[in-house]
Design a protein around this motif. Structure first.
Motif, PDB file in Angstrom:
ATOM      1  N   ASP A 118       0.844  -1.182   0.000  1.00  0.00           N
ATOM      2  CA  ASP A 118       0.000   0.000   0.000  1.00  0.00           C
ATOM      3  C   ASP A 118       0.890   1.246   0.000  1.00  0.00           C
ATOM      4  O   ASP A 118       1.741   1.407   0.876  1.00  0.00           O
ATOM      5  CB  ASP A 118      -0.928   0.003   1.219  1.00  0.00           C
ATOM      6  CG  ASP A 118      -1.813   1.229   1.263  1.00  0.00           C
ATOM      7  OD1 ASP A 118      -1.460   2.187   1.974  1.00  0.00           O
ATOM      8  OD2 ASP A 118      -2.845   1.219   0.588  1.00  0.00           O
ATOM      9  N   GLU A 119       0.678   2.126  -0.984  1.00  0.00           N
ATOM     10  CA  GLU A 119       1.527   3.311  -1.130  1.00  0.00           C
ATOM     11  C   GLU A 119       1.498   4.180   0.128  1.00  0.00           C
ATOM     12  O   GLU A 119       2.540   4.638   0.609  1.00  0.00           O
ATOM     13  CB  GLU A 119       1.068   4.133  -2.334  1.00  0.00           C
ATOM     14  CG  GLU A 119       1.830   5.439  -2.501  1.00  0.00           C
ATOM     15  CD  GLU A 119       1.279   6.307  -3.607  1.00  0.00           C
ATOM     16  OE1 GLU A 119       1.874   7.367  -3.854  1.00  0.00           O
ATOM     17  OE2 GLU A 119       0.267   5.928  -4.220  1.00  0.00           O
ATOM     18  N   GLN A 120       0.316   4.414   0.670  1.00  0.00           N
ATOM     19  CA  GLN A 120       0.204   5.293   1.832  1.00  0.00           C
ATOM     20  C   GLN A 120       0.944   4.721   3.032  1.00  0.00           C
ATOM     21  O   GLN A 120       1.592   5.455   3.783  1.00  0.00           O
ATOM     22  CB  GLN A 120      -1.276   5.514   2.173  1.00  0.00           C
ATOM     23  CG  GLN A 120      -1.495   6.559   3.253  1.00  0.00           C
ATOM     24  CD  GLN A 120      -2.965   6.884   3.464  1.00  0.00           C
ATOM     25  OE1 GLN A 120      -3.809   6.438   2.699  1.00  0.00           O
ATOM     26  NE2 GLN A 120      -3.248   7.653   4.501  1.00  0.00           N
TER      27      GLN A 120
ATOM     28  N   GLY B 103       2.476   5.544  13.586  1.00  0.00           N
ATOM     29  CA  GLY B 103       3.608   5.264  12.715  1.00  0.00           C
ATOM     30  C   GLY B 103       4.211   3.902  12.971  1.00  0.00           C
ATOM     31  O   GLY B 103       4.580   3.172  12.046  1.00  0.00           O
ATOM     32  N   MET B 104       4.309   3.551  14.244  1.00  0.00           N
ATOM     33  CA  MET B 104       4.850   2.248  14.631  1.00  0.00           C
ATOM     34  C   MET B 104       3.979   1.115  14.097  1.00  0.00           C
ATOM     35  O   MET B 104       4.486   0.122  13.556  1.00  0.00           O
ATOM     36  CB  MET B 104       4.922   2.187  16.157  1.00  0.00           C
ATOM     37  CG  MET B 104       5.475   0.881  16.715  1.00  0.00           C
ATOM     38  SD  MET B 104       5.262   0.857  18.501  1.00  0.00           S
ATOM     39  CE  MET B 104       6.047   2.393  18.967  1.00  0.00           C
ATOM     40  N   ASN B 105       2.652   1.260  14.231  1.00  0.00           N
ATOM     41  CA  ASN B 105       1.736   0.223  13.754  1.00  0.00           C
ATOM     42  C   ASN B 105       1.784   0.084  12.236  1.00  0.00           C
ATOM     43  O   ASN B 105       1.676  -1.024  11.706  1.00  0.00           O
ATOM     44  CB  ASN B 105       0.312   0.539  14.209  1.00  0.00           C
ATOM     45  CG  ASN B 105       0.125   0.317  15.703  1.00  0.00           C
ATOM     46  OD1 ASN B 105       0.871  -0.450  16.326  1.00  0.00           O
ATOM     47  ND2 ASN B 105      -0.859   0.984  16.289  1.00  0.00           N
ATOM     48  N   THR B 106       1.958   1.212  11.563  1.00  0.00           N
ATOM     49  CA  THR B 106       2.105   1.165  10.100  1.00  0.00           C
ATOM     50  C   THR B 106       3.331   0.356   9.726  1.00  0.00           C
ATOM     51  O   THR B 106       3.297  -0.477   8.816  1.00  0.00           O
ATOM     52  CB  THR B 106       2.222   2.587   9.530  1.00  0.00           C
ATOM     53  OG1 THR B 106       1.020   3.302   9.789  1.00  0.00           O
ATOM     54  CG2 THR B 106       2.472   2.555   8.029  1.00  0.00           C
ATOM     55  N   CYS B 107       4.424   0.587  10.417  1.00  0.00           N
ATOM     56  CA  CYS B 107       5.675  -0.133  10.175  1.00  0.00           C
ATOM     57  C   CYS B 107       5.472  -1.634  10.390  1.00  0.00           C
ATOM     58  O   CYS B 107       5.900  -2.450   9.575  1.00  0.00           O
ATOM     59  CB  CYS B 107       6.757   0.413  11.102  1.00  0.00           C
ATOM     60  SG  CYS B 107       8.427  -0.114  10.681  1.00  0.00           S
ATOM     61  N   ILE B 108       4.792  -1.992  11.474  1.00  0.00           N
ATOM     62  CA  ILE B 108       4.535  -3.405  11.778  1.00  0.00           C
ATOM     63  C   ILE B 108       3.646  -4.021  10.707  1.00  0.00           C
ATOM     64  O   ILE B 108       3.868  -5.165  10.275  1.00  0.00           O
ATOM     65  CB  ILE B 108       3.882  -3.548  13.166  1.00  0.00           C
ATOM     66  CG1 ILE B 108       4.865  -3.130  14.268  1.00  0.00           C
ATOM     67  CG2 ILE B 108       3.409  -4.978  13.390  1.00  0.00           C
ATOM     68  CD1 ILE B 108       6.138  -3.961  14.320  1.00  0.00           C
TER      69      ILE B 108
END
Length: 437
Positions: free
Chosen positions: A74-76, A121-126
């Motif tokens: 996902d780009e976002q 941000g952390m959850n996006t990384c995970i």
């Protein structure tokens, strides 16, 4: 050594320009991520100059062309992950724990959102890492994770996902202490590895996108040869921006280094020359080309002279600007570089007699530089007859015009020889200009 292509050449061939809908860059700029777009721009601005590297990149594109894949990210999320890593922690672990704890306290006291943004941000990384884990399983199942362009990406992803330090934080609910620990792990311990993984992910985006465009448009992949081979053989060359373009074939070597091209206006001379220049530029990038087949010795660069502007600020006329352009190319050719040179209608800014003499002299002089290849077009076909005395180093070709009554029809197909076609007055008469006057 960098590949040479100055601004004049880049503009003549419409190679660059994100916001130029007609540029070659825009043709390939269908990537999914901001990082891939940046990488694509770098590739366009820095063609390769080593045959091994060119062929290696071509093989990567060819692989994805033969093994069609959908970009799975996902780009976002990737953009958010990149921003999180850029803004992430630095320093030692106690400082990071204190900073995270302070953000949580400020959230409770004054509803500050920095803690929640950090968690987001952390959850996006995970989540991105979980997507990587799923893709890894798929690649392993299909046997694509080794000995393929996926190999570096898979190794980078595996080095993070399989690290046991991450498993301690694999939980839906995290305390402030756990949040601080995971934040430190991602933005300090794993930061460089995660950034490298992102870079490889952007590279995969470019490979998938460009190879897909090549498949849709029936582009092929060139074979780069060492510079010393001094050959260029291209079959089915066409302009990548022209639909249903008529293909042509050209060939150069050290014994035949000049293509002398004649033809009427609108016969397709400029399009053919631009198509050849674009093809060679993309080939040095390792990109797919609009040709049926291409084998070429690596060059040092490309120079073109198609739309040379005058310079009113310096007081340069169009003719003087042309002269300076030829001088610049002559200096580069004389420095023993291996170049591909395009001259579209040499010295068209002066009278016919001077243009004749100058075109004859310059073309004859270029025959001596066998490490360089030239396409030179002109309306002054009489020059060609004089140049035949130079021997086999010059190939004479033309783009014909077929007259159907008073209406010209253009085949856009190269033929050997020199044409005396001149339809300028016929076109003027057909448009009724003289009747108006």
């Amino acid at each position: 050594m960098s590949f040479i292509a100055d601004k004049q050449t880049l503009d003549d061939l419409s190679l660059l320009g994100k916001y130029n809908a007609g540029s070659i860059f825009s043709l390939f700029n269908q990537v999914h991520t901001r990082g891939a777009e940046k990488l694509l721009d770098i590739m366009f601005r820095h063609p390769l100059t080593e045959a091994e590297k060119i062929n290696s990149r071509s093989e990567a594109f060819r692989y994805f062309g033969e093994h069609a894949a959908i970009f799975p990210f996902d780009e976002q999320q990737l953009n958010s992950m990149e921003a999180y890593l850029e803004e992430g922690g630095s320093g030692n672990a106690p400082l990071v724990y204190w900073q995270v704890g302070r953000k949580k306290l400020m959230e409770l006291l004054v509803k500050e959102d920095t803690y929640s943004l950090l968690v987001e941000g952390m959850n996006t990384c995970i989540n991105v890492l979980k997507c990587c884990a799923g893709l890894l399983k798929q690649l392993e199942k299909e046997g694509r994770d080794t000995n393929s362009p996926w190999e570096k990406w898979a190794a980078a992803a595996r080095s993070i996902i399989e690290d046991k330090r991450l498993t301690a934080y694999d939980t839906a609910e995290r305390s402030v202490f756990q949040t601080a620990g995971l934040h430190y792990l991602l933005t300090h311990v794993f930061q460089s590895r995660l950034k490298h993984l992102l870079e490889l992910t952007y590279e995969i985006d470019v490979y998938i996108t460009v190879s897909g465009i090549a498949r849709e448009r029936d582009f092929t992949y060139a074979l780069a040869l060492p510079k010393g081979k001094n050959i260029l053989v291209a079959e089915g060359v066409r302009h990548p921006r022209v639909e249903k373009a008529v293909p042509n074939s050209i060939a150069f070597n050290g014994d035949s280094n000049i293509l002398f091209l004649t033809g009427a206006n609108m016969a397709g001379k400029s399009t053919l020359m631009k198509a050849t220049g674009i093809m060679l530029y993309l080939a040095h990038m390792g990109f797919p080309v609009a040709a049926d087949d291409l084998q070429f010795s690596v060059l040092d660069g490309i120079y073109s002279s198609v739309n040379v502007p005058d310079d009113l600020n310096r007081g340069y006329s169009h003719f003087y600007a042309e002269v300076l352009r030829v001088k610049k190319v002559a200096e580069e050719v004389d420095s023993e570089k291996h170049l591909f040179v395009i001259f579209d209608e040499l010295f068209k800014g002066t009278n016919v007699k001077d243009a004749y003499d100058a075109t004859l002299a310059v073309t004859a002089a270029f025959t001596a530089f066998r490490e360089c290849f030239f396409i030179i077009s002109t309306h002054i076909f009489e020059v060609g007859e004089e140049l035949k005395a130079e021997g086999d180093s010059i190939q004479f070709v033309f783009l014909p015009t077929v007259m159907e009554g008073t209406v010209p029809r253009y085949t856009y197909t190269l033929q050997k020889g020199i044409t005396e076609d001149r339809q300028g007055m016929i076109i003027i008469e057909n448009e009724g200009i003289l009747d108006m006057l």
